[in-house]
Design an enzyme around this catalytic site. Structure first.
Site, short mmCIF file in Angstrom:
data_model
loop_
_atom_site.label_atom_id
_atom_site.label_comp_id
_atom_site.label_asym_id
_atom_site.label_seq_id
_atom_site.Cartn_x
_atom_site.Cartn_y
_atom_site.Cartn_z
CG ASN A 69 14.43 20.75 -8.70
OD1 ASN A 69 13.41 20.98 -8.05
ND2 ASN A 69 15.04 21.66 -9.44
CB ALA A 70 9.72 17.81 -9.86
CB VAL A 71 11.54 20.22 -4.52
CG1 VAL A 71 11.32 20.21 -3.02
CG2 VAL A 71 13.00 19.84 -4.84
CG ASN A 124 9.38 30.74 -7.76
OD1 ASN A 124 9.22 30.73 -8.97
ND2 ASN A 124 9.64 29.66 -7.06
CB CYS A 127 8.56 27.19 -9.49
SG CYS A 127 8.42 25.43 -9.17
CB ILE A 186 16.86 31.51 -16.31
CG1 ILE A 186 18.00 30.50 -16.34
CG2 ILE A 186 16.89 32.47 -17.46
CD1 ILE A 186 18.05 29.61 -17.57
N GLY A 260 23.55 27.88 -7.53
CA GLY A 260 22.67 26.89 -6.92
C GLY A 260 23.29 25.51 -6.98
CB THR A 261 23.08 22.91 -9.65
OG1 THR A 261 21.66 23.07 -9.75
CG2 THR A 261 23.43 21.46 -9.83
#
Ligand SMILES: Cc1cc2nc3c(=O)[nH]c(=O)nc-3n(C[C@H](O)[C@H](O)[C@H](O)COP(=O)(O)O)c2cc1C
Length: 300
Positions: A69-71, A124, A127, A186, A260-261
């Site tokens: 992902n690269a939101v 964060n 990211c 992580i 998460g995922t």
């Protein structure tokens, strides 16, 4: 009945499983749903000082071993966040994730979050796909140390430092972050992927973060490496789909885990399933509480 309660910093939790930042947590409604489904804590999507639209699609791509992902840190900004969450009924069960470009911006956001009545801040520092924030900050030990020192001395918040695995030695940054109340290990692993027929990158930003089952061994190693050097509480995250994944993290020193995922694969039932599985494992293996297995393989 075995106990699966645990502690992270000064916070006592009835169970060790949390919703990770950025996954189905864009609204207060989806956060409530995760908490009602058995998550002990829900971490918000990372919030910045102002609204960010994020990158154009595609921002998410499913691959064989997980997800890229690269939101682009799309978020409503702290003002809209404040409006939506000012009356959230269980603020003590929410960790607000923030990102910023320097100590001043982190401090500004932290004060806003504290002013709203929240108790836990997740930083964060990790990211992997936005310039000037996230892992770019989280690879600079002096900056990490400065941010956390300021936040600890100027607020009463519990500070959780979420670190990047995309660095030569994660222990260096963990040491810089040692004034935090807990580590979160992580964030996604910096990565990319290609559609060979379109001859295009899988993500519009080309580079993104890798999550899901394929990163579990990387996350476990980060937890193990940091636990060997520090007694600070660790929240393990990366590739947890089931209770046995979570148990691996506990044995290597995590006091709690985030999912998460895995939520995409298993839906909201995942929290109760993981908690029930952990309790069953402890009972079957003759332990009386989760505390008995936290770091067991690091002590021996
Ligand atoms: C779509 C997506 C969005 C994410 N957004 C954030 C975010 O805003 N802030 C953050 O700290 N981590 C974010 N993450 C990282 C996750 O919180 C987590 O650290 C990572 O995905 C590894 O855990 P998992 O394998 O259980 O997903 C995001 C992950 C995904 C897949």
């Amino acid at each position: 009945m075995v106990s699966i309660s645990t502690s992270v910093g000064d916070i006592r939790l009835s169970n060790p499983v949390m919703l990770a930042s950025g996954i189905l947590d864009e609204t207060s409604g989806s956060m409530k749903r995760a908490l009602e489904s058995g998550a002990a804590i829900a971490v918000t999507k990372s919030i910045g000082s102002s609204e960010r639209k994020g990158y154009p699609t595609p921002v998410v791509s499913v691959i064989a071993t997980g997800m890229l992902n690269a939101v682009g840190l799309a978020n409503p900004g702290i003002d809209s966040f404040s409006e939506e969450f000012s009356n959230f009924p269980v603020k003590e069960k929410v960790a607000v994730s923030i990102f910023g470009k320097d100590t001043e911006e982190f401090l500004y956001l932290a004060r806003r979050v504290e002013g709203l009545g929240f108790k836990i801040l997740e930083l964060n520092l990790s990211c992997p796909h936005v310039a000037g924030v996230g892992s770019e900050i989280g690879q600079d030990p002096d900056l990490v140390e400065d941010i956390i020192r300021e936040l600890k001395s100027r607020t009463n918040l519990q500070i959780w430092a979420k670190l990047t695995p995309s660095i030569t030695n994660i222990v260096t940054i963990a040491k810089a972050a040692e004034k935090a109340d807990a580590y979160v290990l992580i964030n996604t692993v910096k990565a990319t992927g290609v559609d060979i027929y379109a001859r295009q990158f899988l993500l519009s930003n080309k580079i993104g973060g890798y999550s899901g089952p394929g990163i579990k061994p990387i996350a476990l190693r980060a937890v193990y490496d940091v636990r060997k050097e520090s007694e600070k509480d660790i929240i393990g995250v990366g590739g947890i789909n089931d209770w046995n994944d979570a148990v691996e993290f506990f044995l290597l020193g995590a006091s709690a885990v985030q999912v998460g995922t895995g939520l995409y694969y298993r839906d909201y039932g995942i929290y109760d399933n993981i908690n029930a599985g952990i309790a069953r494992y402890l009972e079957d293996e003759g332990f009386s509480s989760l505390d008995d297995i936290i770091g067991l393989m690091v002590k021996s």
